[in-house]
Scaffold this motif. Structure first.
Motif, PDB file in Angstrom:
ATOM      1  N   THR A  33      -4.594  14.577   0.295  1.00 38.48           N
ATOM      2  CA  THR A  33      -4.473  14.129   1.594  1.00 38.48           C
ATOM      3  C   THR A  33      -4.142  12.646   1.661  1.00 38.48           C
ATOM      4  O   THR A  33      -4.216  11.855   0.817  1.00 38.48           O
ATOM      5  N   LEU A  34      -3.922  12.173   2.937  1.00 48.22           N
ATOM      6  CA  LEU A  34      -3.466  10.928   3.186  1.00 48.22           C
ATOM      7  C   LEU A  34      -5.040   9.966   2.985  1.00 48.22           C
ATOM      8  O   LEU A  34      -4.768   8.968   2.528  1.00 48.22           O
TER       9      LEU A  34
ATOM     10  N   ARG B  11       0.717  -1.212   0.105  1.00 49.34           N
ATOM     11  CA  ARG B  11       0.172  -0.031  -0.168  1.00 49.34           C
ATOM     12  C   ARG B  11       0.917   1.148  -0.113  1.00 49.34           C
ATOM     13  O   ARG B  11       0.519   2.164  -0.824  1.00 49.34           O
ATOM     14  N   LEU B  12       1.889   1.196   0.751  1.00 47.93           N
ATOM     15  CA  LEU B  12       2.904   2.320   0.723  1.00 47.93           C
ATOM     16  C   LEU B  12       3.542   2.600  -0.807  1.00 47.93           C
ATOM     17  O   LEU B  12       3.705   3.439  -1.203  1.00 47.93           O
ATOM     18  N   GLN B  13       3.806   1.361  -1.197  1.00 48.64           N
ATOM     19  CA  GLN B  13       4.514   1.444  -2.375  1.00 48.64           C
ATOM     20  C   GLN B  13       3.594   2.077  -3.531  1.00 48.64           C
ATOM     21  O   GLN B  13       4.106   2.799  -4.291  1.00 48.64           O
ATOM     22  N   ALA B  14       2.075   1.810  -3.402  1.00 46.43           N
ATOM     23  CA  ALA B  14       1.273   2.373  -4.327  1.00 46.43           C
ATOM     24  C   ALA B  14       1.240   3.967  -4.138  1.00 46.43           C
ATOM     25  O   ALA B  14       1.261   4.423  -5.035  1.00 46.43           O
ATOM     26  N   VAL B  15       1.114   4.350  -2.982  1.00 49.97           N
ATOM     27  CA  VAL B  15       1.256   5.595  -2.631  1.00 49.97           C
ATOM     28  C   VAL B  15       2.464   6.495  -3.035  1.00 49.97           C
ATOM     29  O   VAL B  15       2.512   7.375  -3.910  1.00 49.97           O
TER      30      VAL B  15
ATOM     31  N   LYS C  94      -7.960   6.265   0.017  1.00 49.08           N
ATOM     32  CA  LYS C  94      -9.053   5.375  -1.128  1.00 49.08           C
ATOM     33  C   LYS C  94      -8.598   4.968  -2.196  1.00 49.08           C
ATOM     34  O   LYS C  94      -9.176   4.038  -2.642  1.00 49.08           O
ATOM     35  N   THR C  95      -7.817   5.391  -2.897  1.00 48.20           N
ATOM     36  CA  THR C  95      -7.144   5.124  -4.221  1.00 48.20           C
ATOM     37  C   THR C  95      -6.457   3.777  -4.019  1.00 48.20           C
ATOM     38  O   THR C  95      -6.587   2.817  -4.841  1.00 48.20           O
ATOM     39  N   VAL C  96      -5.811   3.481  -2.996  1.00 47.57           N
ATOM     40  CA  VAL C  96      -4.705   2.321  -2.687  1.00 47.57           C
ATOM     41  C   VAL C  96      -5.591   1.394  -1.932  1.00 47.57           C
ATOM     42  O   VAL C  96      -4.739   0.321  -1.649  1.00 47.57           O
ATOM     43  N   GLY C  97      -6.743   1.592  -1.169  1.00 46.04           N
ATOM     44  CA  GLY C  97      -7.225   0.611  -0.369  1.00 46.04           C
ATOM     45  C   GLY C  97      -6.917   0.624   1.087  1.00 46.04           C
ATOM     46  O   GLY C  97      -6.959  -0.481   1.410  1.00 46.04           O
ATOM     47  N   ALA C  98      -6.765   1.756   1.631  1.00 40.31           N
ATOM     48  CA  ALA C  98      -6.081   1.593   2.886  1.00 40.31           C
ATOM     49  C   ALA C  98      -6.483   2.719   3.683  1.00 40.31           C
ATOM     50  O   ALA C  98      -6.902   4.015   3.153  1.00 40.31           O
ATOM     51  N   SER C  99      -6.886   2.602   5.066  1.00 41.34           N
ATOM     52  CA  SER C  99      -7.414   3.951   5.702  1.00 41.34           C
ATOM     53  C   SER C  99      -6.189   4.902   6.121  1.00 41.34           C
ATOM     54  O   SER C  99      -5.053   4.334   6.040  1.00 41.34           O
TER      55      SER C  99
ATOM     56  N   PHE D 278       3.764  10.861   6.928  1.00 42.12           N
ATOM     57  CA  PHE D 278       3.703  11.079   5.499  1.00 42.12           C
ATOM     58  C   PHE D 278       4.001  12.345   4.893  1.00 42.12           C
ATOM     59  O   PHE D 278       4.658  12.536   4.010  1.00 42.12           O
ATOM     60  N   TYR D 279       3.698  13.318   5.838  1.00 38.61           N
ATOM     61  CA  TYR D 279       4.021  14.861   5.353  1.00 38.61           C
ATOM     62  C   TYR D 279       5.456  15.077   5.124  1.00 38.61           C
ATOM     63  O   TYR D 279       5.879  15.697   4.179  1.00 38.61           O
ATOM     64  N   GLU D 280       6.318  14.607   6.272  1.00 35.81           N
ATOM     65  CA  GLU D 280       7.853  14.547   5.790  1.00 35.81           C
ATOM     66  C   GLU D 280       8.238  13.983   4.768  1.00 35.81           C
ATOM     67  O   GLU D 280       9.186  14.391   4.432  1.00 35.81           O
ATOM     68  N   TRP D 281       7.726  12.779   4.601  1.00 41.70           N
ATOM     69  CA  TRP D 281       8.085  11.847   3.555  1.00 41.70           C
ATOM     70  C   TRP D 281       7.759  12.636   2.109  1.00 41.70           C
ATOM     71  O   TRP D 281       8.791  12.792   1.361  1.00 41.70           O
ATOM     72  N   ARG D 282       6.434  13.239   2.144  1.00 44.64           N
ATOM     73  CA  ARG D 282       6.359  13.889   0.790  1.00 44.64           C
ATOM     74  C   ARG D 282       6.915  15.063   0.639  1.00 44.64           C
ATOM     75  O   ARG D 282       7.546  15.437  -0.450  1.00 44.64           O
ATOM     76  N   THR D 283       7.544  15.615   1.739  1.00 43.62           N
ATOM     77  CA  THR D 283       8.100  16.923   1.431  1.00 43.62           C
ATOM     78  C   THR D 283       9.719  16.536   1.044  1.00 43.62           C
ATOM     79  O   THR D 283      10.244  17.285   0.221  1.00 43.62           O
ATOM     80  N   GLN D 284      10.259  15.275   1.686  1.00 45.89           N
ATOM     81  CA  GLN D 284      11.678  15.084   0.973  1.00 45.89           C
ATOM     82  C   GLN D 284      11.599  14.358  -0.554  1.00 45.89           C
ATOM     83  O   GLN D 284      12.296  14.927  -1.332  1.00 45.89           O
TER      84      GLN D 284
END
Length: 282
Positions: free
Chosen positions: A180-181, A163-167, A186-191, A207-213
């Motif tokens: 948003t997360l 699921r993280l790989q899909a994100v 909803k797209t990858v099928g996880a809460s 998540f937001y730290e990872w997306r910033t990097q």
């Protein structure tokens, strides 16, 4: 207007010797997957390098040093025409640095030692620049400098959970996506709660730290390819250039304009000019 460019190299020029190497890469050049019996340091004199391992991606802009321990399968890629320097460390020295891929800030002294250990006198026709004892002393100085350096938040860890790989795939393809997360879930099928827990558990960050990097990684590539601060901010998802400048400076240690000026071929307005105008508009 496009950035004026000088003629670009189209092939890799390599010099390799037992203790190190130098590769001049055209933008987009990449090595084959490989691993080494000794760990190695990678330094970008020009351009941006990425070092990809199963643990994630180390981003290596100028004045940063990436460490890859022995036995890690990896490959390198150049973003912008890159001058890559490599120094191998013996096991006794490798024990003094982390046992995982990491990026360090290169001090002025570390930079000079890296240049000395990988400059033309190491592979030219004349006598080697340094004998074995002198090289050993320089390597010890280099490792001591890295031991004192702060680790840089420029290693983008690779998720293992499907699921993280899909994100991650979605955001790599569209770094400007401000979903948003919960929307990504909803797209990858996880809460969102599950994804948030996985980001902290697997990657050690929110998540937001990872997306910033991730966005800073894409920004480094765009800046190296000649894009200006304003366009890069928009392409990577920042609402305005000033917030991009703040985030970039926090992670990289210099402003996008100053960083970009090291990759510009000819006389465009300086990065600081772009940043002053961007800050005024913001």
């Amino acid at each position: 207007m496009p950035v004026p460019r000088q003629p670009r190299p189209t092939t890799v020029t390599s010099h390799v010797w037992p203790s190190g190497g130098r590769h001049l890469w055209p933008s987009g050049g990449a090595s084959a997957a490989q691993s080494h019996a000794q760990g190695h340091l990678v330094f970008a004199v020009g351009g941006v390098l990425t070092v990809h391992t199963e643990r994630g991606t180390s981003i290596v802009p100028a004045n940063r040093v990436a460490w890859t321990p022995a036995g890690f399968t990896h490959h390198h890629r150049a973003h912008g025409d890159a001058d890559m320097r490599i120094v191998f460390l013996t096991p006794s020295l490798a024990r003094l640095v982390p046992d995982r891929p990491v990026v360090f800030l290169a001090s002025d002294l570390a930079r000079e030692v890296l240049l000395a250990l990988t400059g033309p006198r190491n592979y030219g026709d004349g006598a080697p620049a340094y004998g074995r004892a002198a090289r050993a002393r320089l390597l010890r100085v280099l490792v001591d400098e890295l031991h004192e350096a702060h680790e840089q938040p420029l290693h983008l860890p690779e998720p293992r959970d499907d699921r993280l790989q899909a994100v991650a795939r979605l955001l790599h393809e569209m770094p400007a996506d401000n979903a948003t997360l919960a929307e990504l879930g909803k797209t990858v099928g996880a809460s969102p709660r599950t994804l948030s827990r996985l980001f902290r558990h697997e990657l050690g960050m929110t998540f937001y730290e990872w997306r910033t990097q991730l966005r800073v990684y894409h920004a480094l590539v765009l800046l190296a390819d000649g894009h200006d601060t304003t366009r890069t901010a928009a392409a990577c998802g920042w609402a305005n250039p000033s917030s991009f400048i703040t985030a970039f400076t926090h992670l990289v240690g210099t402003t996008p304009g100053r960083y970009r000026s090291g990759h510009r071929s000819t006389g465009e307005p300086s990065g600081d000019d772009h940043e002053r105008r961007a800050s005024t508009r913001a």
